[in-house]
Design a protein around this motif. Structure first.
Motif, PDB file in Angstrom:
ATOM      1  N   THR A  46       5.279 -13.356 -24.017  1.00  0.00           N
ATOM      2  CA  THR A  46       3.782 -13.621 -23.564  1.00  0.00           C
ATOM      3  C   THR A  46       3.244 -12.371 -23.614  1.00  0.00           C
ATOM      4  OG1 THR A  46       3.934 -15.602 -22.729  1.00  0.00           O
ATOM      5  CG2 THR A  46       1.975 -14.650 -22.544  1.00  0.00           C
ATOM      6  N   ASP A  47       2.101 -11.737 -24.362  1.00  0.00           N
ATOM      7  CA  ASP A  47       1.432 -10.527 -24.335  1.00  0.00           C
ATOM      8  C   ASP A  47      -0.003 -10.815 -24.070  1.00  0.00           C
ATOM      9  OD1 ASP A  47       0.663  -8.024 -24.984  1.00  0.00           O
ATOM     10  OD2 ASP A  47      -0.022  -8.373 -26.921  1.00  0.00           O
ATOM     11  N   ALA A  48      -0.403 -10.422 -22.767  1.00  0.00           N
ATOM     12  CA  ALA A  48      -1.632 -10.577 -22.145  1.00  0.00           C
ATOM     13  C   ALA A  48      -2.873  -9.680 -23.048  1.00  0.00           C
ATOM     14  CB  ALA A  48      -1.707 -10.359 -20.842  1.00  0.00           C
ATOM     15  N   SER A  49      -2.457  -8.585 -23.511  1.00  0.00           N
ATOM     16  CA  SER A  49      -3.255  -7.747 -24.075  1.00  0.00           C
ATOM     17  C   SER A  49      -3.699  -8.149 -25.607  1.00  0.00           C
ATOM     18  CB  SER A  49      -2.674  -6.310 -24.446  1.00  0.00           C
ATOM     19  OG  SER A  49      -1.617  -6.071 -25.341  1.00  0.00           O
ATOM     20  N   ASP A  61      13.881  -6.026 -23.506  1.00  0.00           N
ATOM     21  CA  ASP A  61      12.847  -4.926 -22.939  1.00  0.00           C
ATOM     22  C   ASP A  61      11.817  -4.780 -24.274  1.00  0.00           C
ATOM     23  OD1 ASP A  61      11.473  -2.923 -21.062  1.00  0.00           O
ATOM     24  OD2 ASP A  61      11.987  -1.696 -22.641  1.00  0.00           O
ATOM     25  N   CYS A  62      10.443  -4.589 -24.211  1.00  0.00           N
ATOM     26  CA  CYS A  62       9.543  -4.645 -25.098  1.00  0.00           C
ATOM     27  C   CYS A  62       8.724  -3.082 -25.113  1.00  0.00           C
ATOM     28  CB  CYS A  62       8.670  -5.524 -25.290  1.00  0.00           C
ATOM     29  SG  CYS A  62       8.307  -6.158 -26.835  1.00  0.00           S
ATOM     30  N   GLY A  63       9.515  -2.182 -24.634  1.00  0.00           N
ATOM     31  CA  GLY A  63       8.935  -0.952 -24.517  1.00  0.00           C
ATOM     32  C   GLY A  63       7.636  -0.764 -24.093  1.00  0.00           C
ATOM     33  N   GLU A  64       6.649  -0.080 -24.918  1.00  0.00           N
ATOM     34  CA  GLU A  64       5.451   0.232 -24.428  1.00  0.00           C
ATOM     35  C   GLU A  64       4.612  -1.321 -24.045  1.00  0.00           C
ATOM     36  OE1 GLU A  64       2.438   1.195 -27.890  1.00  0.00           O
ATOM     37  OE2 GLU A  64       4.462   2.145 -28.205  1.00  0.00           O
ATOM     38  N   TYR A  65       4.938  -2.064 -24.435  1.00  0.00           N
ATOM     39  CA  TYR A  65       4.082  -3.461 -24.504  1.00  0.00           C
ATOM     40  C   TYR A  65       4.340  -4.000 -23.193  1.00  0.00           C
ATOM     41  CZ  TYR A  65       3.349  -2.569 -29.361  1.00  0.00           C
ATOM     42  OH  TYR A  65       3.096  -2.055 -30.535  1.00  0.00           O
ATOM     43  N   ASP A  66       3.251  -4.480 -22.534  1.00  0.00           N
ATOM     44  CA  ASP A  66       3.161  -5.008 -21.108  1.00  0.00           C
ATOM     45  C   ASP A  66       3.202  -6.763 -21.293  1.00  0.00           C
ATOM     46  OD1 ASP A  66       3.070  -5.917 -18.599  1.00  0.00           O
ATOM     47  OD2 ASP A  66       1.114  -5.763 -18.494  1.00  0.00           O
ATOM     48  N   VAL A  67       4.654  -7.212 -21.540  1.00  0.00           N
ATOM     49  CA  VAL A  67       4.847  -8.654 -21.676  1.00  0.00           C
ATOM     50  C   VAL A  67       5.722  -9.274 -20.775  1.00  0.00           C
ATOM     51  CG1 VAL A  67       4.981  -8.050 -24.497  1.00  0.00           C
ATOM     52  CG2 VAL A  67       6.881  -8.226 -23.030  1.00  0.00           C
ATOM     53  N   LYS A  68       5.473 -10.616 -20.615  1.00  0.00           N
ATOM     54  CA  LYS A  68       6.448 -11.309 -19.753  1.00  0.00           C
ATOM     55  C   LYS A  68       7.256 -12.315 -20.892  1.00  0.00           C
ATOM     56  CE  LYS A  68       2.859 -11.787 -16.135  1.00  0.00           C
ATOM     57  NZ  LYS A  68       2.061 -12.537 -15.264  1.00  0.00           N
ATOM     58  N   PHE A  69       8.583 -12.317 -20.415  1.00  0.00           N
ATOM     59  CA  PHE A  69       9.754 -13.028 -20.919  1.00  0.00           C
ATOM     60  C   PHE A  69       9.837 -14.382 -20.299  1.00  0.00           C
ATOM     61  CE2 PHE A  69      10.634  -8.555 -21.815  1.00  0.00           C
ATOM     62  CZ  PHE A  69      10.839  -8.542 -23.255  1.00  0.00           C
ATOM     63  N   SER A  70       9.935 -15.399 -20.892  1.00  0.00           N
ATOM     64  CA  SER A  70      10.390 -16.927 -20.406  1.00  0.00           C
ATOM     65  C   SER A  70      11.697 -16.639 -19.507  1.00  0.00           C
ATOM     66  CB  SER A  70       9.891 -17.770 -21.445  1.00  0.00           C
ATOM     67  OG  SER A  70      11.052 -17.774 -22.131  1.00  0.00           O
ATOM     68  N   ASP A  71      12.478 -15.897 -20.158  1.00  0.00           N
ATOM     69  CA  ASP A  71      13.871 -15.678 -19.511  1.00  0.00           C
ATOM     70  C   ASP A  71      14.253 -14.413 -19.751  1.00  0.00           C
ATOM     71  OD1 ASP A  71      16.180 -16.511 -18.040  1.00  0.00           O
ATOM     72  OD2 ASP A  71      16.956 -17.786 -19.630  1.00  0.00           O
ATOM     73  N   ASN A  72      15.091 -13.971 -18.701  1.00  0.00           N
ATOM     74  CA  ASN A  72      15.699 -12.663 -18.670  1.00  0.00           C
ATOM     75  C   ASN A  72      16.808 -12.806 -17.845  1.00  0.00           C
ATOM     76  OD1 ASN A  72      15.574 -10.185 -20.298  1.00  0.00           O
ATOM     77  ND2 ASN A  72      13.730  -9.586 -19.237  1.00  0.00           N
ATOM     78  N   ASN A  95      -0.991 -14.981 -28.534  1.00  0.00           N
ATOM     79  CA  ASN A  95      -0.224 -14.140 -27.598  1.00  0.00           C
ATOM     80  C   ASN A  95       1.175 -14.457 -27.167  1.00  0.00           C
ATOM     81  OD1 ASN A  95      -2.875 -12.550 -27.851  1.00  0.00           O
ATOM     82  ND2 ASN A  95      -3.620 -13.461 -26.183  1.00  0.00           N
ATOM     83  N   GLN A  96       1.580 -15.405 -28.067  1.00  0.00           N
ATOM     84  CA  GLN A  96       3.104 -15.852 -27.669  1.00  0.00           C
ATOM     85  C   GLN A  96       3.892 -15.919 -28.957  1.00  0.00           C
ATOM     86  OE1 GLN A  96       3.099 -19.607 -25.705  1.00  0.00           O
ATOM     87  NE2 GLN A  96       3.243 -18.626 -23.458  1.00  0.00           N
ATOM     88  N   PHE A  97       5.046 -15.179 -28.675  1.00  0.00           N
ATOM     89  CA  PHE A  97       5.955 -15.013 -29.780  1.00  0.00           C
ATOM     90  C   PHE A  97       7.445 -15.990 -29.242  1.00  0.00           C
ATOM     91  CE2 PHE A  97       2.998 -11.909 -30.080  1.00  0.00           C
ATOM     92  CZ  PHE A  97       2.644 -11.997 -31.370  1.00  0.00           C
TER      93      PHE A  97
END
Length: 132
Positions: free
Chosen positions: A100-103, A74-85, A56-58
């Motif tokens: 990180t994508d929890a789904s 921004d990752c559109g429809e995906y609910d993700v967290k970025f390590s830095d933004n 679940n991490q890229f």
């Protein structure tokens, strides 16, 4: 160390200060001689590589050909967290951001397709930001 980017006049001077520990960049900061809205920003291009890091991490590796200030993803429809933004990018200094994508629905290919990269330059333009 200090990295200075000089262009024509004070509206194009960027001073980037980086802190390295054991050869790894751990922090950086930007100073300008004018307010950000009056900077002489140049159109830049991004290159991006997305690779699976863990479950679940890229890892997204970003490159730019010109200074890009206040970059955000921004990752559109995906609910993700970025390590830095909201970070600054300079040529020949890649940025690596972990998604990180929890789904568990996201793949490297889907991330590469959905990812939108924007910067301060894009806020002054009428055309939509580039998709990669």
């Amino acid at each position: 160390g200090i990295v200075a980017k000089h262009q024509a006049g004070e509206r194009g001077i960027l001073v980037v200060v980086e802190l390295e520990v054991d050869g790894q960049r751990v922090s950086d900061n930007l100073a300008t001689f004018v307010r950000p809205k009056t900077l002489d920003l140049q159109k830049h291009s991004f290159c991006m590589e997305v690779a699976k890091a863990r479950k679940n991490q890229f890892a997204v590796t970003l490159h730019t050909d010109r200074p890009a200030l206040w970059v955000w993803l921004d990752c559109g429809e995906y609910d993700v967290k970025f390590s830095d933004n909201y970070f600054h990018m300079m040529p020949n200094r890649p940025a690596i951001v972990t998604i990180t994508d929890a789904s568990g629905r996201l793949t490297a290919a889907k991330a590469a397709s959905a990812l939108v990269i924007k910067s301060l330059y894009d806020t002054f333009q009428e055309s939509p930001p580039a998709r990669y």
